[in-house]
Design a protein around this motif. Structure first.
Motif, PDB file in Angstrom:
ATOM      1  N   THR A   7      80.353  -6.365 -33.623  1.00 31.91           N
ATOM      2  CA  THR A   7      79.976  -5.453 -32.544  1.00 31.91           C
ATOM      3  C   THR A   7      79.879  -4.005 -33.009  1.00 31.91           C
ATOM      4  O   THR A   7      79.170  -3.210 -32.411  1.00 31.91           O
ATOM      5  N   VAL A   9      79.236  -2.933 -36.379  1.00 32.13           N
ATOM      6  CA  VAL A   9      78.348  -2.655 -37.513  1.00 32.13           C
ATOM      7  C   VAL A   9      77.034  -3.427 -37.371  1.00 32.13           C
ATOM      8  O   VAL A   9      75.956  -2.835 -37.283  1.00 32.13           O
ATOM      9  N   TYR A  11      75.723  -5.180 -34.883  1.00 26.76           N
ATOM     10  CA  TYR A  11      74.974  -4.963 -33.654  1.00 26.76           C
ATOM     11  C   TYR A  11      74.269  -3.598 -33.601  1.00 26.76           C
ATOM     12  O   TYR A  11      73.056  -3.545 -33.395  1.00 26.76           O
ATOM     13  N   PRO A  12      74.988  -2.472 -33.871  1.00 25.99           N
ATOM     14  CA  PRO A  12      74.243  -1.200 -33.841  1.00 25.99           C
ATOM     15  C   PRO A  12      73.175  -1.107 -34.924  1.00 25.99           C
ATOM     16  O   PRO A  12      72.114  -0.511 -34.688  1.00 25.99           O
ATOM     17  N   LEU A  13      73.435  -1.698 -36.093  1.00 19.36           N
ATOM     18  CA  LEU A  13      72.419  -1.646 -37.146  1.00 19.36           C
ATOM     19  C   LEU A  13      71.194  -2.450 -36.750  1.00 19.36           C
ATOM     20  O   LEU A  13      70.056  -2.029 -36.958  1.00 19.36           O
ATOM     21  N   LEU A  14      71.433  -3.618 -36.153  1.00 18.42           N
ATOM     22  CA  LEU A  14      70.324  -4.466 -35.721  1.00 18.42           C
ATOM     23  C   LEU A  14      69.479  -3.739 -34.680  1.00 18.42           C
ATOM     24  O   LEU A  14      68.250  -3.687 -34.770  1.00 18.42           O
ATOM     25  N   VAL A  15      70.161  -3.146 -33.691  1.00 18.48           N
ATOM     26  CA  VAL A  15      69.427  -2.418 -32.646  1.00 18.48           C
ATOM     27  C   VAL A  15      68.658  -1.256 -33.264  1.00 18.48           C
ATOM     28  O   VAL A  15      67.495  -1.024 -32.942  1.00 18.48           O
ATOM     29  N   THR A  16      69.305  -0.510 -34.184  1.00 22.77           N
ATOM     30  CA  THR A  16      68.628   0.621 -34.823  1.00 22.77           C
ATOM     31  C   THR A  16      67.388   0.154 -35.569  1.00 22.77           C
ATOM     32  O   THR A  16      66.314   0.750 -35.441  1.00 22.77           O
ATOM     33  N   VAL A  18      65.501  -2.622 -35.233  1.00 29.62           N
ATOM     34  CA  VAL A  18      64.416  -3.054 -34.355  1.00 29.62           C
ATOM     35  C   VAL A  18      63.839  -1.868 -33.599  1.00 29.62           C
ATOM     36  O   VAL A  18      62.616  -1.738 -33.439  1.00 29.62           O
ATOM     37  N   ALA A  19      64.709  -0.958 -33.133  1.00 27.80           N
ATOM     38  CA  ALA A  19      64.249   0.198 -32.363  1.00 27.80           C
ATOM     39  C   ALA A  19      63.357   1.097 -33.215  1.00 27.80           C
ATOM     40  O   ALA A  19      62.306   1.556 -32.767  1.00 27.80           O
ATOM     41  N   GLN A  20      63.771   1.337 -34.465  1.00 31.68           N
ATOM     42  CA  GLN A  20      62.971   2.196 -35.334  1.00 31.68           C
ATOM     43  C   GLN A  20      61.610   1.568 -35.623  1.00 31.68           C
ATOM     44  O   GLN A  20      60.619   2.259 -35.811  1.00 31.68           O
ATOM     45  N   ALA A  27      63.050   6.465 -30.445  1.00 34.65           N
ATOM     46  CA  ALA A  27      64.370   6.285 -31.051  1.00 34.65           C
ATOM     47  C   ALA A  27      64.865   7.556 -31.721  1.00 34.65           C
ATOM     48  O   ALA A  27      66.046   7.737 -31.948  1.00 34.65           O
TER      49      ALA A  27
ATOM     50  N   MET B 134      80.713   4.192 -33.336  1.00 35.90           N
ATOM     51  CA  MET B 134      80.334   2.780 -33.502  1.00 35.90           C
ATOM     52  C   MET B 134      81.536   1.875 -33.665  1.00 35.90           C
ATOM     53  O   MET B 134      81.763   0.947 -32.906  1.00 35.90           O
ATOM     54  N   PHE B 142      83.027  -3.474 -26.129  1.00 41.95           N
ATOM     55  CA  PHE B 142      82.849  -4.930 -26.041  1.00 41.95           C
ATOM     56  C   PHE B 142      84.176  -5.622 -25.761  1.00 41.95           C
ATOM     57  O   PHE B 142      84.299  -6.435 -24.860  1.00 41.95           O
ATOM     58  N   LEU B 191      67.275  -2.309 -26.312  1.00 43.88           N
ATOM     59  CA  LEU B 191      65.883  -2.096 -26.715  1.00 43.88           C
ATOM     60  C   LEU B 191      65.047  -1.604 -25.537  1.00 43.88           C
ATOM     61  O   LEU B 191      64.171  -0.742 -25.698  1.00 43.88           O
ATOM     62  N   VAL B 194      65.726   2.066 -25.354  1.00 45.08           N
ATOM     63  CA  VAL B 194      65.031   2.848 -26.388  1.00 45.08           C
ATOM     64  C   VAL B 194      63.575   3.035 -25.999  1.00 45.08           C
ATOM     65  O   VAL B 194      63.006   4.115 -26.162  1.00 45.08           O
ATOM     66  N   VAL B 198      65.793   6.576 -24.941  1.00 43.52           N
ATOM     67  CA  VAL B 198      67.184   6.739 -25.364  1.00 43.52           C
ATOM     68  C   VAL B 198      67.205   6.681 -26.888  1.00 43.52           C
ATOM     69  O   VAL B 198      66.601   5.793 -27.480  1.00 43.52           O
ATOM     70  N   VAL B 199      67.912   7.630 -27.542  1.00 46.93           N
ATOM     71  CA  VAL B 199      67.833   7.697 -28.999  1.00 46.93           C
ATOM     72  C   VAL B 199      68.678   6.598 -29.655  1.00 46.93           C
ATOM     73  O   VAL B 199      69.666   6.130 -29.099  1.00 46.93           O
ATOM     74  N   GLN B 200      68.263   6.194 -30.837  1.00 45.36           N
ATOM     75  CA  GLN B 200      68.976   5.185 -31.626  1.00 45.36           C
ATOM     76  C   GLN B 200      68.640   5.452 -33.086  1.00 45.36           C
ATOM     77  O   GLN B 200      67.659   4.939 -33.611  1.00 45.36           O
ATOM     78  N   SER B 234      72.593   1.617 -28.294  1.00 43.10           N
ATOM     79  CA  SER B 234      73.427   0.431 -28.462  1.00 43.10           C
ATOM     80  C   SER B 234      74.771   0.616 -27.777  1.00 43.10           C
ATOM     81  O   SER B 234      75.389  -0.348 -27.328  1.00 43.10           O
TER      82      SER B 234
END
Lengths: 179, 580
Positions: A7, A9, A11-16, A18-20, A27, B134, B142, B191, B194, B198-200, B234
């Motif tokens: 949750t 590492v 998860y935020p990396l995955l979202v980043t 895909v978002a980028q 983003a 994070m 969570f 997603l 975003v 919303v920034v990511q 996120s």
């Protein structure tokens, strides 16, 4: 531990990632470029006090208005005399900048936003400023109104939120039109 | 009332209620261990977690073992967040070079996130590094939510099981809540956010050249604007879904990069109440009678709707103090009007008041407008919704287990009136259950009123007040109502980042979370041991409108009797001053 890594590492990396990939502009702050240089985020307001620009909401951020590194509201209570004093000063400033204008001032133009970074004003607050901006720029009032219409964002599905005018984008348009 | 505002409120509740059944059904399958599709795709991950932790998910726990596992796990989380903040300046992913967080603030923030309160004494973009956000905050977002859901599931099993010594396995409930419910919803939601802006990102803060240079407080010319960024989306989605509420940025969801459009606002607002509402159906499904779940949900809506409407009405009426200054506060097609101090134009009054009500009905505490600047009666609504004990939706899991405790009290009261032995869902309610229920409803008022009294008794508390008169008292009362019910929203003007408030509110959050979870689990253990009592002519049916009325009555009576005197000193006096 595995849950923390998942949750915190993965998860935020995955979202980043895909978002980028899917939404690179959003983003990274929806930046607006002029001649290749970033001049604004379309979502973050900026301070304006010259008559030739539309003014946004009053901002209560510390040190400097529209401090986008330290967002803040005023947190003044409706009964606080300081709020009343601030509102009076804002009314006075608006009246002095536009002596002929006797219309009632839309409330969003004299009250601080929640974030201190609100990029929008109401269409009524834009209309209130048309005369002043047109005069300062030597433009026709209807030409200014046309630019406002182009920068008016409507309620989502005609229902959600409010109609609003993006002050930053509108002022950039004005500068482009005057060049 | 403005017609579009009514439509927005009704549309919101309609979408929410429409999602209750599908999501509630899905969650029931997750907890009952029946196939639901996603277990097929993610089962390897679940098994990996059990293997890494040396956990046997099939091993059943007594309520005491379950409680110990829950407490140990939360203590570990608390220590991790505290430690991270204290050494963040030595760790990577800190592009702004932010310093270590001082001990009292780090304690407050750690408790705040472990206890699912997410009170913000810290300043987001000015205090915490990307890594702390994070690995500290997002993780606790969570896991504290999953903890609440686990405790609820244990209580529900207490009703379901007959003559059983056990209430389930904490690790099983925790893991499945996280990977099958919270993670998939968050991924999709993040997603969508975003896409709205919303920034990511992991880039450092962005500097832009101002269109028109300005002056700082000292009169020096400022030509640049530094825009705080970060991996916000996120975290924002899980803070909403998990009724956490701690913002990525200082001003939470009123920040345009945390909540940029009316659509992102609608999604975030939906995420606040989604899981607490759907869990009502999950509960009904698991006890084998979905009508029981709908009855509880109906009771929540009956309290919520009028309060939300009242909050909207009060805010839209505007600030009487500004009435004769030549300002237009009237709502219309071209402006939101009303009390716009502390609110954003894109949301207007309706989306702000609805959010204020939803975020305090649920133990969420995120804000999209500044509650401190609300009119006295508009601000009374969120304060009272918290004081009702966070059972009108409430926290994920914790709200429903609180409401089920109120249901137990309601059948007890009804039983006394007709002289029958009270039963709920086929289980006799006896002295032990009532003792535990009494603890659950008495601790939060004790913490809230006791804490407020100590704070206003001397300089240590009153020096932080920033608004004069009765509103200053409201600021303190709001802070302890929020911490003492694990909400996390604030009358933000209160300078709460002091040693006194960081420690006292930290203790309030700890008490409100764990002193309630322990009696609830004890009740679960006691209920699970009992045999089922077949329903007879003397049993009060608990799925009828009559029971909904009794339940609402008990919640309101407890909330009103306890807090009306304190409310009279704060918002009610302020209203009379303003109106008179």
């Amino acid at each position: 531990m595995v849950l923390s890594l998942l949750t915190g590492v993965v998860y935020p990396l995955l979202v980043t990632g895909v978002a980028q990939l899917l939404f690179p502009s959003q983003a990274n702050g929806t930046l607006v470029y002029e001649n290749g240089k970033p001049v604004a985020s379309a979502l973050i307001g900026q301070p304006f006090d010259a008559p030739r620009y539309f003014w946004g909401r009053p901002s209560a951020t510390s040190r400097v208005p529209y401090n986008a590194a330290a967002s803040s509201g005023s947190n003044l209570a409706p009964t606080n005399p300081t709020l009343l004093k601030f509102v009076r000063v804002r009314i006075e400033t608006l009246r002095v900048a536009d002596p002929g204008n006797k219309a009632p001032i839309p409330v969003d133009l004299v009250t601080a936003s929640g974030s201190g970074l609100d990029p929008h004003i109401s269409p009524a607050a834009a209309e209130y400023q048309v005369g002043r901006v047109a005069k300062a720029r030597g433009m026709g009032e209807n030409a200014v109104r046309q630019l406002i219409v182009e920068r008016t964002e409507r309620r989502t599905l005609g229902l959600l939120g409010e109609d609003r005018v993006n002050v930053v984008q509108l002022n950039l348009d004005l500068d482009r039109a005057s060049r | 009332m403005n017609a579009l505002a009514i439509v927005q409120i009704v549309l919101y509740l309609a979408v929410l209620v429409a999602l209750v059944k599908p999501l509630g059904w899905y969650m029931a399958r997750v907890y009952e261990g029946k196939p639901f599709g996603l277990d097929w795709a993610l089962g390897w991950l679940e098994r990996l977690i059990y293997r890494a932790g040396g956990i046997d998910p099939a091993r059943e726990m007594s309520w005491k073992t379950y409680t110990l596992a829950m407490l140990a796990f939360n203590l570990l989380g608390l220590l991790a967040v505290y430690g991270l903040q204290r050494v963040q300046h030595l760790l990577p992913l800190n592009p702004q070079g932010l310093l270590a967080v001082p001990p009292d603030l780090a304690f407050n923030t750690a408790v705040s996130f472990a206890s699912n309160t997410n009170w913000q004494s810290y300043g987001g973009e000015t205090t915490l590094s990307y890594l702390t956000q994070m690995l500290g905050l997002t993780v606790q977002n969570f896991l504290s939510a999953a903890t609440g859901m686990a405790v609820l599931v244990a209580l529900v099993r207490g009703f379901v099981r007959r003559s059983s010594q056990t209430v389930g396995n904490f690790w099983y409930d925790l893991t499945r809540s996280t990977i099958y419910i919270l993670l998939p919803l968050s991924l999709v939601g993040a997603l969508l956010l975003v896409s709205q802006g919303v920034v990511q990102t992991f880039r450092e803060y962005q500097t832009v050249t101002l269109i028109e240079p300005t002056h700082d407080a000292g009169g020096a010319v400022v030509t640049d604007q530094t825009i705080a960024l970060g991996p916000a989306a996120s975290q924002v989605i899980i803070k909403q879904l998990g009724t956490n509420g701690g913002g990525f940025f200082n001003v939470n969801s009123s920040h345009p990069l945390e909540n940029p459009t009316p659509l992102s606002n609608f999604l975030e607002l939906l995420a606040i109440l989604l899981i607490p509402a759907a869990l009502c159906y999950t509960f009904g499904k698991m006890v084998g009678d979905t009508r029981q779940g709908w009855a509880v949900l109906a009771a929540m809506l009956v309290v919520f709707l009028p309060l939300a409407a009242f909050c909207y009405w009060s805010e839209q009426a505007g600030n009487p103090a500004l009435a004769d200054l030549g300002i237009d506060q009237e709502a219309g097609d071209r402006q939101p009007g009303g009390n716009m101090e502390g609110k954003e134009v894109r949301f207007g009054i309706a989306q702000s008041a609805l959010w204020a009500s939803a975020t305090t009905a649920a133990a969420n505490g995120s804000v999209n407008s500044m509650h401190d600047s609300y009119t006295p009666l508009g601000g009374l609504v969120p304060m009272w919704l918290m004081q009702l004990g966070e059972v009108i939706f409430g926290g994920v899991g914790s709200g429903l287990y609180g409401m089920l405790v109120f249901a137990v009290i309601a059948v007890f009261v009804a039983g006394l009136m007709v002289g029958r032995t009270p039963e709920y869902l086929g289980k006799k309610i006896e002295a032990f259950e009532m003792k535990m229920a009494a603890l659950v409803i008495l601790i939060p008022p004790l913490v809230v009123l006791g804490g407020t009294a100590v704070a206003v008794a001397g300089d240590w508390g009153t020096a932080s007040i920033t608004n004069p008169g009765p509103h200053g008292f409201s600021q303190v009362l709001y802070a302890f109502s929020s911490a003492g019910n694990n909400n996390g929203s604030a009358f933000g003007g209160l300078g709460a980042n002091t040693v006194f408030y960081n420690i006292s509110l930290g203790l309030a959050m700890l008490a409100a979370r764990y002193w309630l979870a322990i009696p609830v689990l004890a009740m679960a253990g006691s209920l699970a041991r009992k045999k089922a009592t077949p329903a007879s002519a003397g049993t009060l049916p608990t799925h009828t409108p009559l029971f909904v009325v009794v339940l609402v009555g008990v919640v309101i009576l407890v909330g009103a009797l306890t807090f009306v005197p304190a409310l009279a000193l704060g918002p009610i006096v302020e209203h009379l001053l303003l109106a008179g």
